[in-house]
Design a protein around this motif. Structure first.
Motif, short mmCIF file in Angstrom:
data_model
loop_
_atom_site.label_atom_id
_atom_site.label_comp_id
_atom_site.label_asym_id
_atom_site.label_seq_id
_atom_site.Cartn_x
_atom_site.Cartn_y
_atom_site.Cartn_z
N ASP A 67 2.22 0.88 11.26
CA ASP A 67 2.45 2.05 12.12
C ASP A 67 3.44 3.01 11.47
N ALA A 68 4.52 2.43 10.91
CA ALA A 68 5.57 3.28 10.33
C ALA A 68 5.00 4.08 9.16
N ARG A 69 4.17 3.44 8.34
CA ARG A 69 3.60 4.16 7.19
C ARG A 69 2.69 5.29 7.67
N ILE A 70 1.96 5.02 8.74
CA ILE A 70 1.05 6.04 9.27
C ILE A 70 1.85 7.21 9.85
N SER A 71 2.96 6.87 10.55
CA SER A 71 3.79 7.95 11.10
C SER A 71 4.35 8.81 9.97
N ALA A 72 4.74 8.15 8.86
CA ALA A 72 5.32 8.91 7.75
C ALA A 72 4.26 9.75 7.04
N ASP A 73 3.03 9.24 7.01
CA ASP A 73 1.95 9.96 6.30
C ASP A 73 0.65 9.76 7.08
N PRO A 74 0.34 10.68 8.01
CA PRO A 74 -0.81 10.48 8.91
C PRO A 74 -2.12 10.25 8.17
N LYS A 75 -2.22 10.68 6.91
CA LYS A 75 -3.48 10.43 6.17
C LYS A 75 -3.77 8.93 6.07
N LEU A 76 -2.70 8.13 6.11
CA LEU A 76 -2.88 6.68 5.95
C LEU A 76 -3.50 6.02 7.19
N ALA A 77 -3.72 6.82 8.24
CA ALA A 77 -4.40 6.27 9.43
C ALA A 77 -5.90 6.15 9.16
N ALA A 78 -6.39 6.80 8.11
CA ALA A 78 -7.84 6.79 7.84
C ALA A 78 -8.36 5.36 7.75
N VAL A 79 -9.53 5.17 8.35
CA VAL A 79 -10.14 3.83 8.30
C VAL A 79 -10.87 3.68 6.96
N VAL A 80 -10.66 2.56 6.28
CA VAL A 80 -11.29 2.34 4.98
C VAL A 80 -12.82 2.36 5.17
N VAL A 81 -13.49 3.15 4.34
CA VAL A 81 -14.95 3.31 4.47
C VAL A 81 -15.63 1.95 4.39
N GLY A 82 -16.53 1.70 5.35
CA GLY A 82 -17.26 0.43 5.35
C GLY A 82 -16.62 -0.62 6.24
N THR A 83 -15.44 -0.32 6.79
CA THR A 83 -14.81 -1.27 7.72
C THR A 83 -14.71 -0.62 9.10
N ASP A 84 -14.51 -1.44 10.13
CA ASP A 84 -14.35 -0.87 11.47
C ASP A 84 -12.91 -0.51 11.73
N ASP A 85 -11.99 -1.25 11.11
CA ASP A 85 -10.62 -1.16 11.61
C ASP A 85 -9.54 -1.37 10.55
N VAL A 86 -9.88 -1.26 9.26
CA VAL A 86 -8.83 -1.45 8.25
C VAL A 86 -8.24 -0.09 7.90
N ALA A 87 -6.92 0.05 8.05
CA ALA A 87 -6.28 1.34 7.80
C ALA A 87 -5.89 1.46 6.33
N ALA A 88 -5.99 2.70 5.81
CA ALA A 88 -5.59 2.95 4.42
C ALA A 88 -4.15 2.51 4.19
N ALA A 89 -3.33 2.59 5.25
CA ALA A 89 -1.92 2.19 5.12
C ALA A 89 -1.80 0.74 4.66
N GLU A 90 -2.76 -0.10 5.02
CA GLU A 90 -2.68 -1.51 4.63
C GLU A 90 -2.81 -1.68 3.12
N VAL A 91 -3.68 -0.83 2.53
CA VAL A 91 -3.83 -0.91 1.07
C VAL A 91 -2.52 -0.49 0.42
#
Ligand SMILES: Cc1cc2nc3c(=O)[nH]c(=O)nc-3n(C[C@H](O)[C@H](O)[C@H](O)COP(=O)(O)OP(=O)(O)OC[C@H]3O[C@@H](n4cnc5c(N)ncnc54)[C@H](O)[C@@H]3O)c2cc1C
Length: 578
Positions: free
Chosen positions: A465-489
């Motif tokens: 959540d903190a990474r997404i708040s700092a950079d909203p682009k990281l909320a993007a869902v990884v293509v081909g998944t239902d629920d993996v956020a770019a922030a996790e990578v």
């Protein structure tokens, strides 16, 4: 993450070779006790046997048959500790032991074993075992074979679905305590000096070589323990091997009609070995394992056709309605148990699963770990560090001329293990259940995503959540998944020591467990890694090709055709990247 080269400027107390669950646990124990520690792995955290187990956190009822009371008591104690220190990764798990007329172990012995199981785990948080009549059992497990069925026992152990992340979290704590972790760094040679051990290290990705010194070394390389010892320079290496690795394989099956509601611990009809049928949270069913003595590099093991047929046959004997066949096998995997060496006359199933810390006979300060289970990693880490501290204190007191009494004082202090009560990073909350409820409620529309984040990261889900708040682009869902956020990578490569696409896919985001072993998602993850790590097109292609080679060892369903084509061309087994 610490500066990767940080450790080069430091005088190290301890280098741990191998970041499987046992090496990671030993490094965590050492770092939390204040030793300047470096944890390295020639591939990645949990890339060896630690990613190839049944994932049970268990006392091991069958070890009672061999009279291993100490091991069972310790395992049950560790199970309970883990339920508290890592509640996001280790959860209670119910298992059934059915009694069949064909069982070689009589029902009375199993009942006595289960009584002992409860007695050896006083004050546990999981329910005690319960005996089921034949009628109760058939009602609760309608798909189970009824012929020869006499009743059963329902009992609780625990399960670590993402065992790889259990090791990753140990490594996070190593760094949090001011020590270092480095993946893709192999120990190629060890030389004993007068006051320290010298290690030759090579970075497997850049090829750069370095030499470091440490006052002690733990060889926690699992099935590779003897290979590491063969790299000890200038000493007679004619000792008997320490490890007698035994291969074990599993199948990941697509869920079938009337999959059992709990795990089942079944005695195979073919050979009376224990077979585990383990329903998973994602609806798949894990079936394992085998015990096969097979020579060769433990990094290149694959589940063989014979093992697949053996496991499918026994599953159908237990659950005839399942009617599983090769078409149900989403993927398979194999690993090498790093069991203590035994002469060939001893059957693999009779070799103790207990662990030990073996000092090198001629190199003071070098200790090797043998045996051990996923379940007992913390206890083995504690034992290893007790030995190391003992060794370091003896060295120190010799130099400073300490008395025996002063030495005893040092030992008492050293024996206080901080890991018994310190939660893993994802478990650091006073009330896990309340945290999990609050986290899920905060984002009800994304309850599924919240569930995934919680089970992978525990309270560290807040980092996502903190990474997404700092950079909203990281909320993007990884293509081909239902629920993996770019922030996790991003977190995997900047905080969790992942350096390759395979590290991220297989041991951080846990995306390789599907029928296509995550191959369809890999390009999108590779692009995200590239954006963060500066990979060029060439590097992306290399990473994708390495991931494909790695995943071929899992024999995923989606590659079954190309598997058959390769077999027709007569090519050998694909190696896992290790
Ligand atoms: C089929 C099977 C089922 C199992 N089921 C269970 C279970 O349900 N419950 C349970 O408690 N236990 C289970 N186990 C046992 C458990 O998985 C293992 O005992 C445990 O994972 C071993 O961990 P390790 O850290 O010792 O070895 P590994 O995980 O193999 O780690 C060793 C590491 O050392 C690294 N390495 C090797 N050489 C070098 C070098 N030169 N330099 C740097 N690094 C190096 C490797 O890359 C590897 O990552 C099972 C095992 C198997 C095979």
């Amino acid at each position: 993450m610490d500066d990767p080269e940080n450790f080069l400027d430091r005088q190290l107390d301890l280098v741990v070779i191998g970041a499987g669950i046992n090496g990671a646990a030993a490094a965590r124990e050492a770092a939390l006790r204040g030793l300047r520690t470096l944890l390295i792995d020639k591939v990645d955290i949990a890339s060896g046997t630690s990613s190839a187990s049944s994932r049970l956190i268990h006392g091991g009822p069958r070890y009672l048959e061999h009279g291993e009371i100490r091991l069972v008591r310790e395992s049950l104690r560790e199970r309970e500790l883990l339920l508290h220190t890592a509640p996001h990764l280790v959860r209670p798990y119910a298992l059934l032991i059915p009694f069949y007329a064909h069982n070689r172990r009589p029902a009375i012995a199993l009942r006595a074993g289960m009584l002992a199981y409860d007695v050896l785990s006083p004050g546990k948080s999981t329910p005690r075992h319960r005996t089921l009549s034949r009628e109760e059992l058939v009602t609760a497990y309608p798909s189970i074979e009824r012929r020869g069925l006499q009743g059963g026992i329902l009992y609780f152990d625990a399960y670590a679905c993402f065992a790889e992340r259990l090791a990753v979290e140990q490594a996070l704590d190593v760094c949090a305590a001011g020590s270092s972790v480095r993946t893709h760094l192999a120990a190629d040679g060890i030389t004993a000096g007068s006051t320290a051990l010298e290690l030759e290290l090579t970075d497997g990705l850049t090829g750069s070589a370095m030499t470091i010194q440490s006052r002690a070394v733990v060889n926690a390389s699992g099935p590779w323990v003897d290979d590491v010892l063969a790299g000890v320079c200038g000493v007679d290496d004619s000792d008997r091997p320490l490890i007698g690795a035994v291969k074990g394989s599993h199948l990941v099956l697509a869920g079938f009609p009337e999959s059992p509601a709990t795990g089942i611990h079944y005695e195979a009809q073919a050979d009376a070995r224990p077979i585990l049928v383990l329903p998973q949270a994602d609806g798949t069913v894990l079936v394992g394992s085998t015990e096969v003595v097979e020579a060769g590099d433990p990094g290149t093991l694959r589940c063989s056709d014979e093992e697949i047929d053996y496991l499918l046959t026994e599953t159908n004997r237990l659950l005839p309605a399942a009617s599983v066949n090769r078409g149900h096998v989403l993927q398979s995997y194999a690993g090498a148990r790093p069991l203590p060496y035994q002469p060939a006359t001893v059957r693999p199933q009779d070799v103790s699963r207990d662990h030990s810390v073996v000092p090198h006979p001629r190199v003071p300060g070098l200790f090797s770990l043998t045996g051990g289970k996923l379940t007992t990693h913390r206890a083995l880490g504690e034992l290893a560090v007790d030995r190391i501290v003992d060794h370091l204190d003896t060295q120190r007191s010799r130099r400073r001329g300490l008395t025996a009494r002063e030495r005893a004082g040092l030992r008492r202090r050293a024996a206080c293990s901080p890991t018994r009560a310190t939660p893993l990073p994802g478990g650091r909350t006073a009330d896990w259940a309340a945290f999990a409820t609050r986290f899920a409620q905060r984002d009800p529309l994304n309850a599924g995503k919240g569930g995934r984040l919680l089970s992978l990261y525990g309270v560290r889900a807040l980092r996502v959540d903190a990474r997404i708040s700092a950079d909203p682009k990281l909320a993007a869902v990884v293509v081909g998944t239902d629920d993996v956020a770019a922030a996790e990578v991003e977190i995997a490569v900047t905080e969790e020591f992942a350096r390759t696409l395979t590290d991220v896919m297989a041991r951080r985001l846990m995306l390789s467990r599907t029928a296509d072993a995550g191959l369809s998602v890999a390009p999108a993850v590779a692009d995200l890694c590239a954006a963060i790590l500066g990979w060029d097109r060439q590097r992306i292609a290399t990473e994708l090709s390495a991931y494909r080679s790695w995943s071929e060892a899992l024999r995923p369903q989606s590659l079954a055709t190309s598997d058959a084509e390769r077999a027709a061309r007569g090519s050998g087994a694909e190696s896992r990247r290790s």
